[in-house]
Scaffold this motif. Structure first.
Motif, PDB file in Angstrom:
ATOM      1  N   TYR A  51       0.575  -1.190   0.070  1.00 37.65           N
ATOM      2  CA  TYR A  51      -0.039  -0.103   0.092  1.00 37.65           C
ATOM      3  C   TYR A  51       0.862   1.287   0.107  1.00 37.65           C
ATOM      4  O   TYR A  51       2.068   1.059   0.155  1.00 37.65           O
ATOM      5  CB  TYR A  51      -0.923   0.012   1.250  1.00 37.65           C
ATOM      6  CG  TYR A  51      -0.214   0.201   2.603  1.00 37.65           C
ATOM      7  CD1 TYR A  51       0.128   1.359   2.937  1.00 37.65           C
ATOM      8  CD2 TYR A  51       0.185  -0.939   3.232  1.00 37.65           C
ATOM      9  CE1 TYR A  51       0.783   1.499   4.192  1.00 37.65           C
ATOM     10  CE2 TYR A  51       0.891  -0.893   4.277  1.00 37.65           C
ATOM     11  CZ  TYR A  51       1.069   0.422   4.927  1.00 37.65           C
ATOM     12  OH  TYR A  51       1.710   0.605   6.168  1.00 37.65           O
ATOM     13  N   SER A  52       0.295   2.222  -0.290  1.00 38.81           N
ATOM     14  CA  SER A  52       0.854   3.771  -0.267  1.00 38.81           C
ATOM     15  C   SER A  52       0.017   4.552   0.445  1.00 38.81           C
ATOM     16  O   SER A  52      -1.086   4.561   0.227  1.00 38.81           O
ATOM     17  CB  SER A  52       1.393   4.126  -1.742  1.00 38.81           C
ATOM     18  OG  SER A  52       0.356   4.438  -2.216  1.00 38.81           O
ATOM     19  N   LEU A  53       0.644   5.550   1.152  1.00 38.04           N
ATOM     20  CA  LEU A  53       0.071   6.593   1.797  1.00 38.04           C
ATOM     21  C   LEU A  53      -0.062   7.917   1.172  1.00 38.04           C
ATOM     22  O   LEU A  53       1.093   8.126   0.410  1.00 38.04           O
ATOM     23  CB  LEU A  53       0.521   6.936   3.319  1.00 38.04           C
ATOM     24  CG  LEU A  53       0.368   5.641   4.380  1.00 38.04           C
ATOM     25  CD1 LEU A  53       1.143   5.992   5.603  1.00 38.04           C
ATOM     26  CD2 LEU A  53      -1.184   5.243   4.536  1.00 38.04           C
ATOM     27  N   SER A  54      -1.030   8.673   0.959  1.00 39.16           N
ATOM     28  CA  SER A  54      -1.175   9.923   0.253  1.00 39.16           C
ATOM     29  C   SER A  54      -1.617  10.846   1.174  1.00 39.16           C
ATOM     30  O   SER A  54      -2.399  10.835   2.120  1.00 39.16           O
ATOM     31  CB  SER A  54      -1.791   9.870  -1.024  1.00 39.16           C
ATOM     32  OG  SER A  54      -3.132   9.529  -0.699  1.00 39.16           O
ATOM     33  N   GLY A  55      -1.344  12.262   0.792  1.00 39.96           N
ATOM     34  CA  GLY A  55      -1.949  13.120   1.580  1.00 39.96           C
ATOM     35  C   GLY A  55      -1.431  13.336   3.239  1.00 39.96           C
ATOM     36  O   GLY A  55      -2.321  13.436   4.033  1.00 39.96           O
ATOM     37  N   ASP A  56      -0.149  13.136   3.252  1.00 34.43           N
ATOM     38  CA  ASP A  56       0.312  12.891   4.552  1.00 34.43           C
ATOM     39  C   ASP A  56      -0.361  11.602   5.321  1.00 34.43           C
ATOM     40  O   ASP A  56      -0.583  11.951   6.593  1.00 34.43           O
ATOM     41  CB  ASP A  56       0.303  14.199   5.256  1.00 34.43           C
ATOM     42  CG  ASP A  56       1.281  14.179   6.523  1.00 34.43           C
ATOM     43  OD1 ASP A  56       2.174  13.565   6.713  1.00 34.43           O
ATOM     44  OD2 ASP A  56       0.786  15.011   7.599  1.00 34.43           O
ATOM     45  N   GLY A  57      -0.711  10.860   4.912  1.00 34.96           N
ATOM     46  CA  GLY A  57      -1.486   9.797   5.428  1.00 34.96           C
ATOM     47  C   GLY A  57      -3.111   9.684   5.513  1.00 34.96           C
ATOM     48  O   GLY A  57      -3.739   9.006   6.180  1.00 34.96           O
ATOM     49  N   ALA A  58      -3.666  10.663   4.729  1.00 32.88           N
ATOM     50  CA  ALA A  58      -5.155  10.784   4.706  1.00 32.88           C
ATOM     51  C   ALA A  58      -5.805   9.916   3.725  1.00 32.88           C
ATOM     52  O   ALA A  58      -6.807   9.362   4.115  1.00 32.88           O
ATOM     53  CB  ALA A  58      -5.743  12.161   4.362  1.00 32.88           C
ATOM     54  N   GLY A  59      -5.058   9.568   2.881  1.00 32.13           N
ATOM     55  CA  GLY A  59      -5.475   8.312   1.755  1.00 32.13           C
ATOM     56  C   GLY A  59      -4.630   7.139   1.778  1.00 32.13           C
ATOM     57  O   GLY A  59      -3.475   7.169   2.180  1.00 32.13           O
ATOM     58  N   ILE A  60      -5.183   6.097   1.696  1.00 29.12           N
ATOM     59  CA  ILE A  60      -4.415   4.648   1.648  1.00 29.12           C
ATOM     60  C   ILE A  60      -4.891   4.342   0.017  1.00 29.12           C
ATOM     61  O   ILE A  60      -6.110   4.246  -0.182  1.00 29.12           O
ATOM     62  CB  ILE A  60      -4.967   3.543   2.764  1.00 29.12           C
ATOM     63  CG1 ILE A  60      -4.780   4.360   3.915  1.00 29.12           C
ATOM     64  CG2 ILE A  60      -3.999   2.275   2.541  1.00 29.12           C
ATOM     65  CD1 ILE A  60      -5.373   3.580   5.093  1.00 29.12           C
ATOM     66  N   HIS A  61      -3.671   3.661  -0.483  1.00 27.18           N
ATOM     67  CA  HIS A  61      -4.102   3.036  -1.847  1.00 27.18           C
ATOM     68  C   HIS A  61      -3.341   1.781  -2.142  1.00 27.18           C
ATOM     69  O   HIS A  61      -2.060   1.797  -1.648  1.00 27.18           O
ATOM     70  CB  HIS A  61      -3.441   3.930  -2.969  1.00 27.18           C
ATOM     71  CG  HIS A  61      -3.539   3.538  -4.387  1.00 27.18           C
ATOM     72  ND1 HIS A  61      -4.810   3.376  -5.034  1.00 27.18           N
ATOM     73  CD2 HIS A  61      -2.645   3.133  -5.075  1.00 27.18           C
ATOM     74  CE1 HIS A  61      -4.503   2.878  -6.098  1.00 27.18           C
ATOM     75  NE2 HIS A  61      -3.375   2.723  -6.293  1.00 27.18           N
ATOM     76  N   TRP A  62      -3.933   0.493  -2.491  1.00 26.69           N
ATOM     77  CA  TRP A  62      -3.380  -0.445  -2.805  1.00 26.69           C
ATOM     78  C   TRP A  62      -3.706  -0.515  -4.450  1.00 26.69           C
ATOM     79  O   TRP A  62      -4.657  -0.857  -5.336  1.00 26.69           O
ATOM     80  CB  TRP A  62      -4.169  -1.667  -2.482  1.00 26.69           C
ATOM     81  CG  TRP A  62      -4.219  -1.749  -1.058  1.00 26.69           C
ATOM     82  CD1 TRP A  62      -3.189  -2.518  -0.054  1.00 26.69           C
ATOM     83  CD2 TRP A  62      -4.779  -1.127   0.044  1.00 26.69           C
ATOM     84  NE1 TRP A  62      -3.273  -2.466   1.103  1.00 26.69           N
ATOM     85  CE2 TRP A  62      -4.237  -1.511   1.374  1.00 26.69           C
ATOM     86  CE3 TRP A  62      -5.881   0.123  -0.037  1.00 26.69           C
ATOM     87  CZ2 TRP A  62      -4.900  -1.045   2.568  1.00 26.69           C
ATOM     88  CZ3 TRP A  62      -6.225   0.404   1.405  1.00 26.69           C
ATOM     89  CH2 TRP A  62      -5.842   0.027   2.455  1.00 26.69           C
TER      90      TRP A  62
END
Length: 88
Positions: A51-62
């Protein structure tokens, strides 16, 4: 430190047999049943780990699963209950 929904940011994501777990930057931990996220529930463990975190951890993407979650929504109980392609 403020403990609000709006500033909820994930720093770590992991799974056990039945749950998605988040460690938030403010120290809170959140557990949500995987069955609420059919794409995650049906995915192999190797895909869940990527997974990756975006928006300083506001979003999670697989990327391998093509799934995105918004952390503040999880705290509000907003999640997907769509059927997975395998169960449709």
């Amino acid at each position: 430190m403020s403990f609000s929904v709006e500033n909820a940011r994930a720093q770590k994501v992991w799974f056990d047999e039945h749950n998605l777990w988040l460690l938030l930057k403010d120290g809170r931990q959140l557990s949500v049943p995987k069955v609420y996220f059919p794409l995650l529930n049906d995915a192999p463990p190797s895909a869940l780990e990527k997974y990756s975190l975006s928006g300083d951890g506001a979003g999670i993407h697989w990327d391998m699963i093509d799934e995105d979650l918004f952390v503040p929504n999880l705290l509000l109980g907003i999640y997907s209950r769509e059927k997975s392609p395998a169960s449709a």
